[in-house]
Write an enzyme that holds these catalytic residues in place. Sequence first.
Site, PDB file in Angstrom:
ATOM      1  N   HIS A 501       0.915  -1.016   0.193  1.00 57.69           N
ATOM      2  CA  HIS A 501       0.068  -0.050   0.076  1.00 57.69           C
ATOM      3  C   HIS A 501       0.924   1.088   0.112  1.00 57.69           C
ATOM      4  CE1 HIS A 501      -3.766  -2.407   2.045  1.00 57.69           C
ATOM      5  NE2 HIS A 501      -3.300  -2.696   0.778  1.00 57.69           N
ATOM      6  N   THR A 502       1.859   1.460  -0.865  1.00 54.64           N
ATOM      7  CA  THR A 502       2.920   2.251  -1.047  1.00 54.64           C
ATOM      8  C   THR A 502       2.140   3.702  -1.401  1.00 54.64           C
ATOM      9  OG1 THR A 502       4.209   0.639  -1.834  1.00 54.64           O
ATOM     10  CG2 THR A 502       5.270   2.869  -1.804  1.00 54.64           C
TER      11      THR A 502
END
Length: 577
Positions: A501-502
Site C-alpha cells: 500500500h505504498t
Amino acid sequence: MLNSSYSYIIVGAGSAGCVLANKLSEDLRSSVLIIEAGGSEDESELMHIPFLSGALQATKHDWAFRTIPQKYACFNMQGKECTWPRGRVLGGSSSINYMHHIRGSRHDFDGWAKEGADGWSYKDVLPYFIKSEDMQIPSLQNSPYHGIGGPLIVSDSKATPLSDKVYRRGMQEMGYDVVDCNGETQIGFCPGQETTKNRERWSTAKAFLRPAMIRPNLHVATNSYVSKIMIKDKKAVGVSMIRNNVKHVIKAEKEVIISAGAINSPKILMLSGIGPKEHLESLGIPLVADLPVGENLEDHINVHMLFRDNTSSAFSPSAISFLKYSLLKSGPLGKTHIEGSAFLKDDDSLLPYAQLSFYSVSGFPSMDEGFIKTLNLDPEVLQRMYDASKNSSIKAGGTFIALCTLLHPKSRGKIRLRSDDPFDSPLIDPKYLDHPDDMKMLLKGIKQLLQLANTTAFRSVGASPLDPYDEYFYPPCKDLPYEADEYWICRVKYNLLAMYHTTSTCRMGAATDNTAVVDPQLRVRGVRDLRIVDASVMRHVPSGNPNAPTIMIAEKAADMIREIDSVKHIREKTANL
C-alpha cells in the site's frame, strides 16, 4: 500508429491513469495518449478470477520489485528483502490486487487538509467517491454515502458461513458495532466490499478505460516504456519512450500527467532531473528542480495468523471449483474470500490504529516455485512450511486466516535510483519497524486478534490460534513464551509482510511545506505543465486499502485539469454528512 503530439499525455494506465484517460477524453476537442509499460489485462485468464489474485504475482504482469535488505523485518525472506508486487498491465495494480474496497477514514482526509492540502477534506472528496461508484449491495444502495450508476462496481464479498457466524459475532462480543466502514464511521466490523462484477474482477481498465477506448481522441500505447519527461525552460513538453525497441518522443500540447504509482512516478521524475539535488548529482543527472521526490514513503505492514476451524468452512481450491468457474462462472472462485475487516480505535486518536482482515481460505500454500517467487521466502523456511502442512493437528480440521495490519506507521522510507539507466529497478527502502512505536502498536492489534479466540463465536468452531510456526516456521522464537511480547516481537521480525500500500513519495502540500513535491492541485513545483496523479501524492497512507482513494484522486484531478465541477449536485446532497 501514434500521433506526434497530444493535448494530454498520461504516463501509466493504472488505478489513476485509466480514470484520467476516461475523464479527459470526454472532451472531444482534446486528444489523449495513455502509455502503459505492460500489456493488456486480457492476456491472462487468471486476471479475471477474483480468488486467484496471488497467482498474478511474479508474472509478466507484475513489476516484481524487491526492497533493499531490512534491518528490523523480513528475516524469513532471502536476503531480508521483501517483495513488492505492482501491476504492469492495463489497470495497473487494480488488475492484480485483492479487490478489497476501503475508502479510508473521514479523519484521514480532514488531516490532509489541516496539513495544508487545501481542497482535500472529507467533505471535498466524498462526492468523488460517490461519483465513481455503482453499489450492488442492497442494504447500502440507499445510503447517502454511496453511489449508483458509476463505472466502479462494488459487490458483497460474503462467501462462507464464517462471515456472520464467526467474524461478525466475534467482533460484536468484543464490543464493536457492525458498520459500513465506507459510510458514517469506520470503527467496528465492516462486512467485506469488493470491486467485482458478476464474479469477475472489475479493475479500472474494465470500469474506466475500456468504455472510453471507442473515442477517436483517445490512444492507448501498451508495452511502451517511458524513460524520461522532456523538459524545456522549466516546462514539461512531452515524453521519451521505448516502444518495439524504437525510441519515440511524443509532445504534449497542454500537460504531461505522471500516474505511474508511488514507486515508478518518483523514479521517472528523478530520471528527468526532478528530485533531491545531491542524489541526482551523484548519478550525473542534470538538475531541473530540487524537490524531496521519493521521500516520506509510507506503507502498511501486517502479521497473519492461522485459526483452527472444525467446520472446515473456509475455501480450499479443488479441481471441481475450477471446473465450475470455467464452465458456469459460478462457485467460490468468483469471490475474493476477504469477508470483512475490523477497524480498531485507540482512545487517543480519531483514526483507527489497526485493521483486522478475515480471509476465509484454508490451509498452507503448496511448496512450488511460484510461491517462492511470490514471497521471496528463504527455501529452508518454505520447507518448514511444507512440513507444517503435513502436521496431523492441522490435517484434522480446517483453518482460516486473520491478518493484523498497522494502519499508521511512523517509520518513513524512501525511493532512490539505482543508476541513471531507466531500465534499472529503483532502490526501495521502506525502513519497516524503524520507529519503535510501530512495533508497540502492532503488538496492541495482535493482542486484540488473540482475544477473539476467547469469544463464544470463535470457540463455536474451535477457532483457537494455530501455531505450528513454533516448531517449523520460527525456530529462533520457539523457546519464548507464546503470549509474551518477546515471542511476538520475534515473530513479527521474521514474518512481517508488506501490504503493498505504498504512498506519499511525491506528497502534496502547501507552498511553505518543504516536504511536498506537488501543490494541492497536484502540479509539480517549479515545472510548468507537469502534474502527478496517483497514490504518491497522498499526504499519508489512508486507513485501509488505497485503491479506492487513488481512484478518487484521479476523479478529482480530472475536474481540476478540465476546470469543471461535475459533482456540484452530489456536493449539495452530502454537505451535512
